[in-house]
Write an enzyme that holds these catalytic residues in place. Structure first.
Site, mmCIF file in Angstrom:
data_model
loop_
_atom_site.group_PDB
_atom_site.id
_atom_site.type_symbol
_atom_site.label_atom_id
_atom_site.label_comp_id
_atom_site.label_asym_id
_atom_site.label_seq_id
_atom_site.Cartn_x
_atom_site.Cartn_y
_atom_site.Cartn_z
ATOM 1 N N ILE A 64 0.844 -1.197 0.000
ATOM 2 C CA ILE A 64 0.000 0.000 0.000
ATOM 3 C C ILE A 64 0.880 1.247 0.000
ATOM 4 O O ILE A 64 1.808 1.356 0.800
ATOM 5 C CB ILE A 64 -0.920 0.030 1.238
ATOM 6 C CG1 ILE A 64 -1.577 -1.335 1.478
ATOM 7 C CG2 ILE A 64 -1.986 1.113 1.084
ATOM 8 C CD1 ILE A 64 -2.181 -1.497 2.858
ATOM 9 N N CYS A 65 0.567 2.164 -0.896
ATOM 10 C CA CYS A 65 1.195 3.489 -0.879
ATOM 11 C C CYS A 65 0.071 4.500 -1.111
ATOM 12 O O CYS A 65 -1.095 4.173 -0.937
ATOM 13 C CB CYS A 65 2.316 3.595 -1.925
ATOM 14 S SG CYS A 65 1.807 3.393 -3.647
ATOM 15 N N GLY A 66 0.407 5.705 -1.493
ATOM 16 C CA GLY A 66 -0.620 6.723 -1.681
ATOM 17 C C GLY A 66 -1.657 6.345 -2.724
ATOM 18 O O GLY A 66 -2.860 6.420 -2.486
#
Length: 160
Positions: A64-66
């Site tokens: 998960i990132c932005g």
């Protein structure tokens, strides 16, 4: 299943919530970070999770990132890995059933935690069904192997 979970600082809160949810679903979790809101570059986290999938230390990865885009691009750079960016349950199901994706990526700035939990749950409950999809996944694997062989030949030419 043993799940590798990783995030950058933009997704720290979501990672922590997803970790709890995966445990509630009865899976084991290996947390690859990040461990705070301190800035972390996502490629290193993605590479570590994907390398451990290839070493069979973990079964699947959730990154998960932005936006989830950077994690997906990074994960797909590791030979043998198929990562899928999913923000809905149908895509998450198809990532596994049609593409045998070992890695799910999501964007913490794109979807909320409750939807993310549903996406993760659907992904983890889904299994690769083969059928017509097996032929397509094999084509991807074969192309990757062909590209790796070409790269090895180029490297040998440079050394000589």
């Amino acid at each position: 299943m043993k799940i590798g979970l990783g995030a950058d600082h933009n997704a720290f809160d979501m990672k922590e919530n997803i970790k709890e949810h995966i445990l509630e679903l009865g899976h084991n979790v290996s947390d690859y970070g990040c461990y705070s809101y301190d800035e972390v570059d996502y490629p290193g986290v993605a590479f570590e999770v994907c390398n451990d999938i290839n070493k069979q230390k973990i079964d699947r990865g959730i990154l998960i990132c932005g936006t989830g885009i950077g994690m997906a691009i990074s994960a797909d750079k590791i030979p043998g890995i198929r990562a899928a960016l999913c923000h809905d349950t149908y895509s998450a199901e198809r990532a596994q059933k049609s593409n045998n994706a070992q890695v799910l990526t999501m964007g913490a700035k794109i979807i909320g935690i409750e939807i993310a939990k549903q996406v993760v749950e659907t992904y983890l409950k889904s299994t690769f069904t083969g059928g017509n999809s097996a032929r397509k996944v094999q084509q991807i694997i074969d192309k990757e192997k062909e590209s790796l062989k070409r790269e090895e030949c180029r490297n040998e030419e440079i050394i000589e």
